[in-house]
Design a protein around this motif. Structure first.
Motif, PDB file in Angstrom:
ATOM      1  N   UNK A 223       2.395   4.216 -26.310  1.00 13.23           N
ATOM      2  CA  UNK A 223       3.379   3.122 -26.297  1.00 13.23           C
ATOM      3  C   UNK A 223       3.675   2.676 -24.860  1.00 13.23           C
ATOM      4  N   UNK A 224       3.774   3.632 -23.951  1.00  9.73           N
ATOM      5  CA  UNK A 224       4.221   3.358 -22.584  1.00  9.73           C
ATOM      6  C   UNK A 224       3.332   4.144 -21.603  1.00  9.73           C
ATOM      7  N   UNK A 225       2.092   3.687 -21.399  1.00  8.50           N
ATOM      8  CA  UNK A 225       1.181   4.481 -20.552  1.00  8.50           C
ATOM      9  C   UNK A 225       1.655   4.524 -19.090  1.00  8.50           C
ATOM     10  N   UNK A 226       1.370   5.628 -18.433  1.00 11.09           N
ATOM     11  CA  UNK A 226       1.563   5.682 -16.982  1.00 11.09           C
ATOM     12  C   UNK A 226       0.525   4.781 -16.332  1.00 11.09           C
ATOM     13  N   UNK A 227       0.906   4.187 -15.211  1.00 10.26           N
ATOM     14  CA  UNK A 227      -0.104   3.501 -14.391  1.00 10.26           C
ATOM     15  C   UNK A 227       0.323   3.636 -12.941  1.00 10.26           C
ATOM     16  N   UNK A 228      -0.589   3.308 -12.056  1.00  9.91           N
ATOM     17  CA  UNK A 228      -0.295   3.421 -10.632  1.00  9.91           C
ATOM     18  C   UNK A 228       0.813   2.501 -10.167  1.00  9.91           C
ATOM     19  N   UNK A 229       1.234   1.565 -11.031  1.00 11.68           N
ATOM     20  CA  UNK A 229       2.311   0.647 -10.643  1.00 11.68           C
ATOM     21  C   UNK A 229       3.548   0.845 -11.517  1.00 11.68           C
ATOM     22  N   UNK A 230       3.605   1.939 -12.250  1.00 14.93           N
ATOM     23  CA  UNK A 230       4.756   2.168 -13.132  1.00 14.93           C
ATOM     24  C   UNK A 230       4.312   2.188 -14.576  1.00 14.93           C
ATOM     25  N   UNK A 231       5.269   2.453 -15.468  1.00 16.25           N
ATOM     26  CA  UNK A 231       4.923   2.612 -16.885  1.00 16.25           C
ATOM     27  C   UNK A 231       4.766   1.278 -17.600  1.00 16.25           C
ATOM     28  N   UNK A 232       4.005   1.305 -18.691  1.00 15.72           N
ATOM     29  CA  UNK A 232       3.907   0.132 -19.565  1.00 15.72           C
ATOM     30  C   UNK A 232       2.558  -0.545 -19.454  1.00 15.72           C
ATOM     31  N   UNK A 233       2.214  -1.271 -20.523  1.00 15.21           N
ATOM     32  CA  UNK A 233       0.885  -1.878 -20.584  1.00 15.21           C
ATOM     33  C   UNK A 233       0.704  -2.996 -19.570  1.00 15.21           C
ATOM     34  N   UNK A 234       1.767  -3.748 -19.317  1.00 14.15           N
ATOM     35  CA  UNK A 234       1.645  -4.842 -18.347  1.00 14.15           C
ATOM     36  C   UNK A 234       1.299  -4.269 -16.957  1.00 14.15           C
ATOM     37  N   UNK A 235       2.063  -3.244 -16.568  1.00 15.50           N
ATOM     38  CA  UNK A 235       1.778  -2.607 -15.273  1.00 15.50           C
ATOM     39  C   UNK A 235       0.388  -1.974 -15.272  1.00 15.50           C
ATOM     40  N   UNK A 236       0.029  -1.399 -16.406  1.00 15.82           N
ATOM     41  CA  UNK A 236      -1.300  -0.794 -16.519  1.00 15.82           C
ATOM     42  C   UNK A 236      -2.379  -1.850 -16.250  1.00 15.82           C
ATOM     43  N   UNK A 237      -2.194  -3.023 -16.837  1.00 18.45           N
ATOM     44  CA  UNK A 237      -3.174  -4.105 -16.633  1.00 18.45           C
ATOM     45  C   UNK A 237      -3.270  -4.474 -15.144  1.00 18.45           C
ATOM     46  N   UNK A 238      -2.103  -4.654 -14.505  1.00 15.09           N
ATOM     47  CA  UNK A 238      -2.123  -4.995 -13.075  1.00 15.09           C
ATOM     48  C   UNK A 238      -2.787  -3.889 -12.258  1.00 15.09           C
ATOM     49  N   UNK A 239      -2.498  -2.634 -12.631  1.00 14.58           N
ATOM     50  CA  UNK A 239      -2.973  -1.503 -11.826  1.00 14.58           C
ATOM     51  C   UNK A 239      -4.462  -1.245 -12.024  1.00 14.58           C
ATOM     52  N   UNK A 240      -4.906  -1.372 -13.284  1.00 14.63           N
ATOM     53  CA  UNK A 240      -6.264  -0.899 -13.595  1.00 14.63           C
ATOM     54  C   UNK A 240      -7.305  -2.006 -13.713  1.00 14.63           C
ATOM     55  N   UNK A 241      -6.875  -3.244 -13.912  1.00 13.47           N
ATOM     56  CA  UNK A 241      -7.864  -4.305 -14.133  1.00 13.47           C
ATOM     57  C   UNK A 241      -7.685  -5.497 -13.183  1.00 13.47           C
ATOM     58  N   UNK A 242      -7.688  -5.256 -11.875  1.00 19.91           N
ATOM     59  CA  UNK A 242      -7.610  -6.391 -10.939  1.00 19.91           C
ATOM     60  C   UNK A 242      -8.763  -7.377 -11.147  1.00 19.91           C
ATOM     61  N   UNK A 243      -9.903  -6.873 -11.649  1.00 21.96           N
ATOM     62  CA  UNK A 243     -11.051  -7.753 -11.879  1.00 21.96           C
ATOM     63  C   UNK A 243     -10.736  -8.779 -12.968  1.00 21.96           C
ATOM     64  N   UNK A 244     -10.032  -8.328 -14.026  1.00 20.09           N
ATOM     65  CA  UNK A 244      -9.672  -9.277 -15.090  1.00 20.09           C
ATOM     66  C   UNK A 244      -8.535 -10.189 -14.631  1.00 20.09           C
ATOM     67  N   UNK A 245      -7.604  -9.608 -13.859  1.00 24.94           N
ATOM     68  CA  UNK A 245      -6.501 -10.421 -13.337  1.00 24.94           C
ATOM     69  C   UNK A 245      -7.065 -11.646 -12.602  1.00 24.94           C
ATOM     70  N   UNK A 246      -8.133 -11.437 -11.833  1.00 31.18           N
ATOM     71  CA  UNK A 246      -8.683 -12.536 -11.038  1.00 31.18           C
ATOM     72  C   UNK A 246      -9.215 -13.680 -11.901  1.00 31.18           C
ATOM     73  N   UNK A 247      -9.477 -13.375 -13.162  1.00 30.34           N
ATOM     74  CA  UNK A 247     -10.007 -14.433 -14.038  1.00 30.34           C
ATOM     75  C   UNK A 247      -8.910 -15.301 -14.646  1.00 30.34           C
TER      76      UNK A 247
END
Ligand SMILES: Cc1cc2nc3c(=O)[nH]c(=O)nc-3n(C[C@H](O)[C@H](O)[C@H](O)COP(=O)(O)OP(=O)(O)OC[C@H]3O[C@@H](n4cnc5c(N)ncnc54)[C@H](O)[C@@H]3O)c2cc1C
Length: 421
Positions: A223-247
């Motif tokens: 529900x609330x994954x850890x990520x390098x930028x804090x908890x939650x899927x939104x932060x997870x996306x920012x932290x783990x998928x900069x390649x997709x963010x760029x699109x």
């Protein structure tokens, strides 16, 4: 002629240099290692990011923060903040062990050259390189409120101008801003006996929650994954998928880069601020002028209360704004050659290459392209691997120059337990 000159020896520059050297590139990194952390943050500060999200990166993942802490008899644990001084020492350890010799000179100019780039050091030496990575960090982008810009440094400063707050002992200081730098600076000032108040534009302060436990039932992690930028899927996306963010569309990226993970205090500084610091909310400094003994601030606010105050010194903890026009070290021709996004940042390709072939950017300058991770150490891993791939591609796939001979301390095959401390 170098394959790659890295300008800046902070977490990003050192990580890029480590990956480039391991790839066999003839690389040189310039700048005072970890200068932002050693010279521009007050003693006593802590990292807001988790220890496991604060690693510089080498290809084997050997020179991690937890490995450094182990050499010092410390343990880096989840939800236990790391002192900035420890992190700076970790960066120096990384530089000694995972990176070719660092040239500590500052770079004063980068210009295009028929064979690539001409890079001029502060003492006038001219170096040539086929590619350049600018990893100059945050300091060229200090943002002062316009109302304070005309004041003498004795009356107004930026939070990044202080590595030592001692001179404010027993004095009256106003800190502007509602983020971690403002709140932690204010707490440190109050704890040393400074009369201090925080002045923030927002109507309330935001505080980060204590992070959930590392070991949790799987459904909580889902529900609330850890990520390098804090908890939650939104932060997870920012932290783990900069390649997709760029699109994402440019306008979306620019909005997210400037608003995501906005001003908030760490959970561990909250009590320190609430106990000791006066907080004035919903106010913005409209004008400031020198008066005998200090500075008078006129404020625009929504509360109807008296809107001026006098203080001995103002510290603007108002962050950084990374736009290309502030990159004074680029020659006018080279800067003029760069494609610029609507928010003033550089337009970048998928490997961090600017529109000028061979010129690569890293760190805060790339947050509009690759997302909020680039504002934090966590983004260094994605950047270093991707950017060095881009450099190799630009150089034609294989390094053409000979790697300089290793020096004492540059032993990539060592294990951290054998490292130079
Ligand atoms: C108060 C504060 C607290 C922070 N806390 C955290 C945190 O807890 N976690 C986190 O992930 N991030 C934190 N950050 C953000 C942090 O600054 C970045 O994550 C990180 O420093 C980025 O690394 P960098 O290498 O891009 O930049 P920097 O660390 O700024 O390093 C840039 C380097 O470039 C060098 N340089 C600059 N110009 C030149 C030049 N012309 N020639 C040669 N060298 C040059 C500098 O000397 C410096 O060593 C914090 C920032 C501040 C201001």
């Amino acid at each position: 002629m170098y394959d790659l000159l890295v300008v800046g020896a902070g977490p990003y520059g050192l990580s890029i240099a480590s990956h480039a050297a391991a790839a066999g590139l003839n690389v040189r990194v310039l700048g005072r290692p970890m200068a932002s952390w050693r010279d521009h943050m007050p003693a006593g500060m802590f990292l807001k990011s988790e220890p496991w999200a604060s690693n510089l990166t080498d290809p084997q993942g050997r020179w991690r923060l937890d490995a450094y802490c182990a050499t010092q008899g410390m343990t880096a644990r989840h939800a236990e903040p790391i002192p900035v001084a420890t992190f700076a020492a970790y960066g120096l350890w990384f530089a000694r062990n995972a990176v070719p010799p660092v040239d500590e000179r500052m770079v004063s100019r980068v210009a295009a050259h028929p064979a690539g780039f001409e890079v001029v050091t502060e003492d006038g030496e001219v170096l040539h390189s086929r590619t350049v990575a600018l990893a100059v960090g945050v300091m060229p982008f200090v943002e002062m409120p316009s109302a304070l810009r005309g004041l003498q440094p004795a009356l107004a400063s930026h939070s990044s101008h202080h590595s030592d707050l001692d001179r404010f002992r027993g004095r009256d200081v106003t800190v502007i801003g509602g983020g971690q730098a403002a709140l932690e600076t204010a707490a440190l000032l109050a704890e040393q006996g400074t009369r201090v108040r925080v002045l923030a534009r927002a109507d309330r302060l935001c505080w980060n929650d204590v992070p959930p436990l590392w070991e949790r039932p799987w459904w909580e992690s889902a529900r609330l994954p850890h990520s390098g930028l804090g908890c939650g899927w939104r932060n997870w996306f920012y932290a783990e998928r900069p390649d997709l963010f760029r699109r994402l569309p440019e306008s979306v990226r620019a909005r997210v880069a400037s608003t995501a993970l906005g001003p908030a205090g760490a959970w561990w500084v909250r009590g320190r601020v609430e106990r000791t610091v006066e907080v004035l909310l919903g106010r913005e400094v409209a004008a400031a002028r020198a008066v005998p003994g200090g500075v008078r601030l006129e404020m625009a606010g929504r509360t109807g209360e008296p809107l001026s105050l006098e203080t001995e010194h103002v510290i603007a903890a108002t962050g950084f704004r990374a736009t290309l026009d502030r990159l004074g070290l680029l020659s006018a021709e080279l800067r003029g050659d760069l494609a610029v996004a609507a928010d003033g940042s550089a337009a970048l390709g998928r490997n961090f290459e600017s529109s000028h072939p061979g010129l690569f950017l890293a760190g805060l300058l790339t947050a509009s392209a690759f997302g909020p991770a680039m504002r934090f150490v966590h983004g260094a891993t994605f950047t270093a691997t991707t950017l060095v791939r881009g450099v190799r591609h630009r150089l034609g796939g294989t390094p053409l120059a000979v790697t300089p001979p290793p020096r004492v301390g540059w032993r990539p095959a060592e294990t951290p337990s054998q490292a130079r401390c």
